[in-house]
Write a protein that holds these residues in place. Structure first.
Motif, PDB file in Angstrom:
ATOM      1  N   THR A 190     -41.279 -36.685  34.970  1.00  0.00           N
ATOM      2  CA  THR A 190     -42.169 -38.636  35.657  1.00  0.00           C
ATOM      3  C   THR A 190     -42.552 -39.247  34.599  1.00  0.00           C
ATOM      4  OG1 THR A 190     -42.781 -36.715  37.399  1.00  0.00           O
ATOM      5  CG2 THR A 190     -44.370 -38.973  36.647  1.00  0.00           C
ATOM      6  N   LEU A 191     -42.101 -40.487  34.825  1.00  0.00           N
ATOM      7  CA  LEU A 191     -42.491 -41.545  33.777  1.00  0.00           C
ATOM      8  C   LEU A 191     -43.871 -42.304  34.410  1.00  0.00           C
ATOM      9  CD1 LEU A 191     -42.730 -43.867  31.597  1.00  0.00           C
ATOM     10  CD2 LEU A 191     -41.285 -44.968  32.657  1.00  0.00           C
ATOM     11  N   VAL A 192     -44.627 -42.276  33.650  1.00  0.00           N
ATOM     12  CA  VAL A 192     -46.101 -42.408  34.358  1.00  0.00           C
ATOM     13  C   VAL A 192     -46.746 -43.693  33.681  1.00  0.00           C
ATOM     14  CG1 VAL A 192     -48.972 -42.174  34.933  1.00  0.00           C
ATOM     15  CG2 VAL A 192     -46.838 -40.109  34.282  1.00  0.00           C
ATOM     16  N   LEU A 193     -47.039 -44.865  34.483  1.00  0.00           N
ATOM     17  CA  LEU A 193     -47.526 -46.115  34.071  1.00  0.00           C
ATOM     18  C   LEU A 193     -48.959 -46.763  34.661  1.00  0.00           C
ATOM     19  CD1 LEU A 193     -44.265 -46.531  35.011  1.00  0.00           C
ATOM     20  CD2 LEU A 193     -44.024 -48.786  34.745  1.00  0.00           C
ATOM     21  N   PHE A 194     -49.446 -47.332  33.636  1.00  0.00           N
ATOM     22  CA  PHE A 194     -50.767 -47.346  34.160  1.00  0.00           C
ATOM     23  C   PHE A 194     -51.243 -49.174  34.092  1.00  0.00           C
ATOM     24  CE2 PHE A 194     -50.770 -42.595  32.101  1.00  0.00           C
ATOM     25  CZ  PHE A 194     -52.313 -42.501  33.183  1.00  0.00           C
ATOM     26  N   ASN A 195     -52.005 -49.021  34.922  1.00  0.00           N
ATOM     27  CA  ASN A 195     -52.238 -50.877  35.135  1.00  0.00           C
ATOM     28  C   ASN A 195     -51.382 -52.134  34.889  1.00  0.00           C
ATOM     29  OD1 ASN A 195     -54.728 -50.412  33.863  1.00  0.00           O
ATOM     30  ND2 ASN A 195     -54.512 -50.200  31.920  1.00  0.00           N
ATOM     31  N   TYR A 196     -50.177 -51.227  36.273  1.00  0.00           N
ATOM     32  CA  TYR A 196     -49.232 -51.581  36.997  1.00  0.00           C
ATOM     33  C   TYR A 196     -49.513 -52.758  37.545  1.00  0.00           C
ATOM     34  CZ  TYR A 196     -43.913 -52.731  38.319  1.00  0.00           C
ATOM     35  OH  TYR A 196     -42.954 -53.307  38.209  1.00  0.00           O
ATOM     36  N   GLN A 197     -49.709 -53.826  37.190  1.00  0.00           N
ATOM     37  CA  GLN A 197     -50.406 -54.920  38.365  1.00  0.00           C
ATOM     38  C   GLN A 197     -50.325 -56.252  37.572  1.00  0.00           C
ATOM     39  OE1 GLN A 197     -54.042 -53.136  38.478  1.00  0.00           O
ATOM     40  NE2 GLN A 197     -55.066 -54.298  36.220  1.00  0.00           N
ATOM     41  N   SER A 198     -51.235 -57.094  38.775  1.00  0.00           N
ATOM     42  CA  SER A 198     -50.715 -58.288  38.441  1.00  0.00           C
ATOM     43  C   SER A 198     -52.280 -59.850  38.730  1.00  0.00           C
ATOM     44  CB  SER A 198     -49.550 -59.221  39.155  1.00  0.00           C
ATOM     45  OG  SER A 198     -49.800 -60.663  39.103  1.00  0.00           O
ATOM     46  N   PRO A 199     -52.694 -60.453  38.128  1.00  0.00           N
ATOM     47  CA  PRO A 199     -53.958 -61.318  38.405  1.00  0.00           C
ATOM     48  C   PRO A 199     -53.306 -61.846  39.790  1.00  0.00           C
ATOM     49  CG  PRO A 199     -52.822 -61.830  36.687  1.00  0.00           C
ATOM     50  CD  PRO A 199     -51.795 -60.931  36.636  1.00  0.00           C
ATOM     51  N   PHE A 200     -52.112 -61.706  40.290  1.00  0.00           N
ATOM     52  CA  PHE A 200     -51.506 -62.477  41.582  1.00  0.00           C
ATOM     53  C   PHE A 200     -51.536 -61.569  42.263  1.00  0.00           C
ATOM     54  CE2 PHE A 200     -51.626 -65.375  37.750  1.00  0.00           C
ATOM     55  CZ  PHE A 200     -53.226 -66.311  38.082  1.00  0.00           C
ATOM     56  N   CYS A 201     -51.466 -61.706  43.643  1.00  0.00           N
ATOM     57  CA  CYS A 201     -50.776 -60.931  44.304  1.00  0.00           C
ATOM     58  C   CYS A 201     -49.205 -61.028  44.236  1.00  0.00           C
ATOM     59  CB  CYS A 201     -50.810 -61.226  46.226  1.00  0.00           C
ATOM     60  SG  CYS A 201     -50.440 -60.533  47.189  1.00  0.00           S
ATOM     61  N   LYS A 259     -51.460 -52.678  44.859  1.00  0.00           N
ATOM     62  CA  LYS A 259     -51.416 -53.211  46.097  1.00  0.00           C
ATOM     63  C   LYS A 259     -52.623 -52.918  47.114  1.00  0.00           C
ATOM     64  CE  LYS A 259     -47.636 -56.215  45.950  1.00  0.00           C
ATOM     65  NZ  LYS A 259     -48.139 -57.879  45.209  1.00  0.00           N
ATOM     66  N   LEU A 260     -53.389 -53.130  47.210  1.00  0.00           N
ATOM     67  CA  LEU A 260     -54.652 -52.677  48.538  1.00  0.00           C
ATOM     68  C   LEU A 260     -54.386 -53.549  49.507  1.00  0.00           C
ATOM     69  CD1 LEU A 260     -57.629 -51.955  48.200  1.00  0.00           C
ATOM     70  CD2 LEU A 260     -58.102 -54.801  47.460  1.00  0.00           C
ATOM     71  N   SER A 261     -54.802 -52.455  50.425  1.00  0.00           N
ATOM     72  CA  SER A 261     -54.295 -52.816  52.464  1.00  0.00           C
ATOM     73  C   SER A 261     -55.861 -52.421  52.327  1.00  0.00           C
ATOM     74  CB  SER A 261     -53.193 -51.405  52.721  1.00  0.00           C
ATOM     75  OG  SER A 261     -52.693 -51.752  51.848  1.00  0.00           O
ATOM     76  N   ARG A 262     -56.630 -52.351  52.810  1.00  0.00           N
ATOM     77  CA  ARG A 262     -57.625 -52.497  53.478  1.00  0.00           C
ATOM     78  C   ARG A 262     -57.667 -51.843  55.342  1.00  0.00           C
ATOM     79  NH1 ARG A 262     -61.562 -57.168  50.780  1.00  0.00           N
ATOM     80  NH2 ARG A 262     -63.561 -55.910  52.337  1.00  0.00           N
ATOM     81  N   GLU A 263     -58.622 -51.377  55.578  1.00  0.00           N
ATOM     82  CA  GLU A 263     -58.896 -51.086  57.231  1.00  0.00           C
ATOM     83  C   GLU A 263     -60.466 -50.988  58.336  1.00  0.00           C
ATOM     84  OE1 GLU A 263     -58.123 -50.881  60.724  1.00  0.00           O
ATOM     85  OE2 GLU A 263     -56.731 -51.238  60.183  1.00  0.00           O
ATOM     86  N   SER A 264     -60.636 -52.413  58.615  1.00  0.00           N
ATOM     87  CA  SER A 264     -62.256 -51.521  59.295  1.00  0.00           C
ATOM     88  C   SER A 264     -62.361 -51.301  60.862  1.00  0.00           C
ATOM     89  CB  SER A 264     -63.056 -53.396  59.142  1.00  0.00           C
ATOM     90  OG  SER A 264     -61.532 -53.604  60.299  1.00  0.00           O
ATOM     91  N   GLN A 265     -61.431 -50.535  60.807  1.00  0.00           N
ATOM     92  CA  GLN A 265     -60.632 -49.657  62.557  1.00  0.00           C
ATOM     93  C   GLN A 265     -60.838 -48.745  61.942  1.00  0.00           C
ATOM     94  OE1 GLN A 265     -61.291 -51.883  64.988  1.00  0.00           O
ATOM     95  NE2 GLN A 265     -61.679 -53.457  63.776  1.00  0.00           N
ATOM     96  N   LEU A 266     -61.957 -47.957  63.432  1.00  0.00           N
ATOM     97  CA  LEU A 266     -62.166 -46.119  62.721  1.00  0.00           C
ATOM     98  C   LEU A 266     -60.719 -45.572  62.593  1.00  0.00           C
ATOM     99  CD1 LEU A 266     -64.009 -44.051  63.358  1.00  0.00           C
ATOM    100  CD2 LEU A 266     -63.590 -43.195  65.397  1.00  0.00           C
TER     101      LEU A 266
END
Length: 215
Positions: A29-40, A111-118
């Motif tokens: 396994t190769l692990v990457l940290f901070n694989y992200q972007s300031p823009f979606c 990426k971030l996914s959000r859910e407000s329903q039960l």
């Protein structure tokens, strides 16, 4: 990364068994940290703190029936990698507040996914046709659809967090052609089911001996 009750920085990573289910896979396994972007949807920009860790990891605990794996990196990531050791909660009932998934759909940046329903606790049995494994019933949270964001089958193994930022689930699967599921969609293994269960006596089939070694 997931924390343990001793807060000693042991570099455990929590994922799904169908992602990593053998020592060979863990060790490669190769692990990457901070694989992200300031823009979606930025196809180029990446966080300047992207960090690679080619660590010969060890598979510590796993279960096909509950679809989780715990691996331990051979050495801890440095502070410069900005590691975050997530907390967790052994929650029996569905949370009454918003939940969120942090993941890498199709190998994409964070990426971030959000859910407000039960979210729902379901008793259904279903079969993973790839491994011919009958997953244990009464072990999953179900989300019909996220309010914001989405997940992809390759988001598997990512964590579901409660409003306090604690892990309560592990993404097992999204309904696709490889799974026999009736009228269901997004399934997270309940953390409490991976924690400790009467099905297995071996320490390498549950999380409790590793995340709370002193009981």
């Amino acid at each position: 990364l997931i924390n343990n009750v001793e807060n000693d920085g042991t570099p455990y990573i929590l994922t799904a068994d169908h992602c990593i289910d053998s020592q060979t896979e863990a060790q490669s396994t190769l692990v990457l940290f901070n694989y992200q972007s300031p823009f979606c949807n930025d196809p180029i920009g990446l966080d300047s703190s992207l960090f690679f860790l080619n660590s010969r990891s060890e598979l510590i605990a796993s279960s096909k029936e509950f679809d989780f794996s715990l691996i331990r990196l051979s050495h801890a990531p440095p502070i410069s990698a900005n590691p975050y050791f997530a907390g967790w909660k052994r929650q029996l009932t569905p949370p009454s507040q918003e939940v969120a998934g942090i993941h890498h759909p199709k190998g994409d940046r964070k990426k971030l996914s959000r859910e407000s329903q039960l979210i729902e606790f379901i008793p259904s049995l279903f079969l993973n046709m790839n491994s011919n494994t009958l997953y244990n019933p009464f072990s999953f949270w179900r989300i019909k659809d996220f309010d914001i964001g989405a997940v992809n089958p390759s988001s598997s193994g990512s964590a579901l967090f409660d409003l306090d930022g604690r892990i309560i689930g592990i993404l097992s699967h999204v309904k696709d052609s490889n799974c026999v599921v009736s009228n269901q969609k997004i399934f997270y293994t309940r953390f409490i089911n991976a924690w400790d269960n009467s099905f297995f006596s071996n320490a390498n089939r549950k999380l409790a001996p590793w995340l709370d070694p002193l009981g």
